[in-house]
Motif scaffolding. Structure first.
Motif, PDB file in Angstrom:
ATOM      1  N   TRP A 114      -1.487   7.267   1.510  1.00  0.00           N
ATOM      2  CA  TRP A 114      -2.471   6.539   0.724  1.00  0.00           C
ATOM      3  C   TRP A 114      -1.860   5.233   0.243  1.00  0.00           C
ATOM      4  CZ3 TRP A 114      -1.951   5.674  -4.706  1.00  0.00           C
ATOM      5  CH2 TRP A 114      -0.872   6.321  -5.312  1.00  0.00           C
ATOM      6  N   GLU A 115      -2.714   4.309  -0.195  1.00  0.00           N
ATOM      7  CA  GLU A 115      -2.236   2.994  -0.606  1.00  0.00           C
ATOM      8  C   GLU A 115      -2.590   2.724  -2.060  1.00  0.00           C
ATOM      9  OE1 GLU A 115      -2.000  -1.056   1.721  1.00  0.00           O
ATOM     10  OE2 GLU A 115      -3.993  -0.878   0.798  1.00  0.00           O
ATOM     11  N   LEU A 116      -1.599   2.269  -2.796  1.00  0.00           N
ATOM     12  CA  LEU A 116      -1.789   1.835  -4.173  1.00  0.00           C
ATOM     13  C   LEU A 116      -1.942   0.317  -4.198  1.00  0.00           C
ATOM     14  CD1 LEU A 116      -1.595   2.502  -7.301  1.00  0.00           C
ATOM     15  CD2 LEU A 116       0.810   1.832  -7.082  1.00  0.00           C
ATOM     16  N   SER A 117      -2.999  -0.155  -4.833  1.00  0.00           N
ATOM     17  CA  SER A 117      -3.198  -1.588  -5.039  1.00  0.00           C
ATOM     18  C   SER A 117      -2.992  -1.893  -6.515  1.00  0.00           C
ATOM     19  CB  SER A 117      -4.611  -1.994  -4.610  1.00  0.00           C
ATOM     20  OG  SER A 117      -4.870  -3.340  -4.993  1.00  0.00           O
ATOM     21  N   PHE A 118      -2.129  -2.853  -6.787  1.00  0.00           N
ATOM     22  CA  PHE A 118      -1.827  -3.258  -8.160  1.00  0.00           C
ATOM     23  C   PHE A 118      -2.023  -4.766  -8.228  1.00  0.00           C
ATOM     24  CE2 PHE A 118       0.506  -4.366 -11.895  1.00  0.00           C
ATOM     25  CZ  PHE A 118       0.640  -3.226 -12.682  1.00  0.00           C
ATOM     26  N   SER A 119      -3.198  -5.177  -8.701  1.00  0.00           N
ATOM     27  CA  SER A 119      -3.530  -6.603  -8.780  1.00  0.00           C
ATOM     28  C   SER A 119      -3.453  -7.051 -10.232  1.00  0.00           C
ATOM     29  CB  SER A 119      -4.941  -6.854  -8.244  1.00  0.00           C
ATOM     30  OG  SER A 119      -5.055  -6.436  -6.902  1.00  0.00           O
ATOM     31  N   TYR A 120      -2.871  -8.236 -10.444  1.00  0.00           N
ATOM     32  CA  TYR A 120      -2.779  -8.729 -11.814  1.00  0.00           C
ATOM     33  C   TYR A 120      -2.942 -10.241 -11.864  1.00  0.00           C
ATOM     34  CZ  TYR A 120       2.189  -9.890 -10.795  1.00  0.00           C
ATOM     35  OH  TYR A 120       3.347 -10.386 -10.272  1.00  0.00           O
ATOM     36  N   ALA A 121      -3.434 -10.700 -13.003  1.00  0.00           N
ATOM     37  CA  ALA A 121      -3.604 -12.129 -13.257  1.00  0.00           C
ATOM     38  C   ALA A 121      -3.058 -12.418 -14.646  1.00  0.00           C
ATOM     39  CB  ALA A 121      -5.074 -12.522 -13.161  1.00  0.00           C
ATOM     40  N   LEU A 122      -2.038 -13.272 -14.722  1.00  0.00           N
ATOM     41  CA  LEU A 122      -1.404 -13.632 -15.989  1.00  0.00           C
ATOM     42  C   LEU A 122      -1.853 -15.026 -16.392  1.00  0.00           C
ATOM     43  CD1 LEU A 122       2.257 -12.454 -15.233  1.00  0.00           C
ATOM     44  CD2 LEU A 122       0.485 -11.203 -16.472  1.00  0.00           C
ATOM     45  N   THR A 123      -2.413 -15.153 -17.581  1.00  0.00           N
ATOM     46  CA  THR A 123      -2.941 -16.432 -18.051  1.00  0.00           C
ATOM     47  C   THR A 123      -2.153 -16.925 -19.258  1.00  0.00           C
ATOM     48  OG1 THR A 123      -5.157 -15.886 -17.261  1.00  0.00           O
ATOM     49  CG2 THR A 123      -4.994 -17.645 -18.898  1.00  0.00           C
ATOM     50  N   ARG A 180       8.209   7.549   2.481  1.00  0.00           N
ATOM     51  CA  ARG A 180       8.341   6.132   2.847  1.00  0.00           C
ATOM     52  C   ARG A 180       7.393   5.309   1.988  1.00  0.00           C
ATOM     53  NH1 ARG A 180       7.568   6.682   7.975  1.00  0.00           N
ATOM     54  NH2 ARG A 180       9.808   6.818   8.421  1.00  0.00           N
ATOM     55  N   LEU A 181       7.899   4.182   1.500  1.00  0.00           N
ATOM     56  CA  LEU A 181       7.108   3.236   0.725  1.00  0.00           C
ATOM     57  C   LEU A 181       7.114   1.893   1.446  1.00  0.00           C
ATOM     58  CD1 LEU A 181       8.684   3.985  -2.793  1.00  0.00           C
ATOM     59  CD2 LEU A 181       6.648   5.047  -1.796  1.00  0.00           C
ATOM     60  N   VAL A 182       5.940   1.335   1.676  1.00  0.00           N
ATOM     61  CA  VAL A 182       5.837   0.015   2.316  1.00  0.00           C
ATOM     62  C   VAL A 182       5.198  -0.942   1.308  1.00  0.00           C
ATOM     63  CG1 VAL A 182       4.976  -1.319   4.259  1.00  0.00           C
ATOM     64  CG2 VAL A 182       5.592   1.093   4.585  1.00  0.00           C
ATOM     65  N   PHE A 183       5.989  -1.907   0.850  1.00  0.00           N
ATOM     66  CA  PHE A 183       5.542  -2.870  -0.151  1.00  0.00           C
ATOM     67  C   PHE A 183       5.094  -4.161   0.523  1.00  0.00           C
ATOM     68  CE2 PHE A 183       8.654  -0.135  -2.131  1.00  0.00           C
ATOM     69  CZ  PHE A 183       8.185   0.082  -3.428  1.00  0.00           C
ATOM     70  N   ARG A 222      -1.411 -12.147  -8.466  1.00  0.00           N
ATOM     71  CA  ARG A 222      -0.712 -11.431  -7.413  1.00  0.00           C
ATOM     72  C   ARG A 222      -1.475 -10.147  -7.082  1.00  0.00           C
ATOM     73  NH1 ARG A 222       1.419 -15.686  -7.269  1.00  0.00           N
ATOM     74  NH2 ARG A 222       3.669 -16.159  -7.173  1.00  0.00           N
ATOM     75  N   ASP A 223      -1.371  -9.724  -5.822  1.00  0.00           N
ATOM     76  CA  ASP A 223      -1.982  -8.472  -5.364  1.00  0.00           C
ATOM     77  C   ASP A 223      -0.920  -7.705  -4.596  1.00  0.00           C
ATOM     78  OD1 ASP A 223      -3.596  -6.412  -4.577  1.00  0.00           O
ATOM     79  OD2 ASP A 223      -4.770  -7.583  -3.126  1.00  0.00           O
ATOM     80  N   ILE A 224      -0.283  -6.767  -5.275  1.00  0.00           N
ATOM     81  CA  ILE A 224       0.792  -5.971  -4.684  1.00  0.00           C
ATOM     82  C   ILE A 224       0.217  -4.674  -4.127  1.00  0.00           C
ATOM     83  CG2 ILE A 224       3.018  -4.869  -5.064  1.00  0.00           C
ATOM     84  CD1 ILE A 224       2.998  -7.914  -5.454  1.00  0.00           C
ATOM     85  N   ARG A 225       0.628  -4.330  -2.927  1.00  0.00           N
ATOM     86  CA  ARG A 225       0.171  -3.086  -2.298  1.00  0.00           C
ATOM     87  C   ARG A 225       1.364  -2.240  -1.875  1.00  0.00           C
ATOM     88  NH1 ARG A 225      -5.244  -3.131  -1.239  1.00  0.00           N
ATOM     89  NH2 ARG A 225      -6.253  -5.129  -1.639  1.00  0.00           N
ATOM     90  N   VAL A 226       1.230  -0.925  -2.078  1.00  0.00           N
ATOM     91  CA  VAL A 226       2.303   0.005  -1.708  1.00  0.00           C
ATOM     92  C   VAL A 226       1.682   1.146  -0.917  1.00  0.00           C
ATOM     93  CG1 VAL A 226       4.235   1.391  -2.489  1.00  0.00           C
ATOM     94  CG2 VAL A 226       3.465  -0.544  -3.892  1.00  0.00           C
ATOM     95  N   LEU A 227       2.087   1.254   0.342  1.00  0.00           N
ATOM     96  CA  LEU A 227       1.657   2.362   1.205  1.00  0.00           C
ATOM     97  C   LEU A 227       2.640   3.510   0.992  1.00  0.00           C
ATOM     98  CD1 LEU A 227      -0.154   3.503   3.477  1.00  0.00           C
ATOM     99  CD2 LEU A 227       1.457   2.475   5.104  1.00  0.00           C
TER     100      LEU A 227
END
Length: 232
Positions: A114-123, A180-183, A222-227
């Motif tokens: 499964w894939e984790l999506s971690f999106s963030y916006a810093l203002t 296994r983790l794919v960033f 940023r939009d970080i994804r981890v498989l």
């Protein structure tokens, strides 16, 4: 089975850089692939977003690297507070706002795992720029450019597809021939900060060699994804 737990408001000493974090994160087979409050670096908190130098404030936790002095304990720690499901505030030690954050976390099925999506916006505030730095930008040698989305793994034996400081589009970490983790998700001048010897960790580093400055009122996204997959 729950794929991950999200700790929104941990009750932690300010010296540990209190912030929301994901732990434990699990594979579909149930293997735990994050570690938190580790014996060697107790401020490593599962998978989280944090920076060691935010306009001079340490939101990473632990000692602060000072040019010409090395790592020292200082009263310069801040925290990241969870306000609502998607809104957070980065604060200095006096409770003043350094940054506001919009965050979105999602889990989606993948062909394997499964894939984790971690999106963030810093203002940044409209009234001032915000500088994001790291021990490396403050003078530490050896590629200590960490700060950003950071993932701490449990102890084990790890092999990484890319070295520390790489800007490869994706980084694959295989641990104990078990998971296994794919960033992916680097942008701009981001680099991968990788450790596989002293401990196992990967960071999508925002200030690997130079400070990253967010101008007044601007937003860094940023939009970080981890498989996340089991290895059979």
């Amino acid at each position: 089975m729950t794929l991950y737990d999200y700790v929104c408001e941990p009750e932690l000493d300010i010296r540990l850089g209190p912030r929301p974090y994901l732990h434990p994160v699990r594979t579909l087979g149930g293997t735990v692939v994050t570690d938190a409050l580790c014996f060697d670096h107790p401020w490593h908190l599962g998978a989280s977003l944090t920076v060691a130098d935010v306009n001079g404030w340490n939101l990473w936790g632990g000692r602060t690297f000072v040019r010409g002095e090395g790592y020292v304990w200082r009263e310069d720690h801040g925290r990241i507070r969870h306000l609502s499901p998607h809104e957070l505030v980065w604060q200095d030690g006096n409770g003043r706002t350094l940054l506001t954050e919009h965050r979105r976390i999602a889990a989606t099925p993948a062909s394997e795992g499964w894939e984790l999506s971690f999106s963030y916006a810093l203002t940044a505030p409209r009234t001032q720029a915000v500088s994001l730095g790291s021990p490396a930008t403050n003078g530490r040698t050896g590629g200590a450019g960490y700060g950003g989305f950071f993932w701490r793994c449990p102890p084990g034996r790890a092999v990484s597809s890319a070295g520390n400081g790489s800007d490869d589009p994706a980084l694959t970490l295989t641990v104990d021939d078990s998971y296994r983790l794919v960033f992916s998700g680097l942008a701009g001048d981001d680099r991968w900060f990788v450790r596989t010897e002293e401990y196992i960790g990967v960071c999508a580093a925002l200030a690997y060699t130079d400070p990253l400055v967010i101008p007044p009122g601007d937003t860094l996204r940023r939009d970080i994804r981890v498989l996340i997959t089991d290895v059979h």
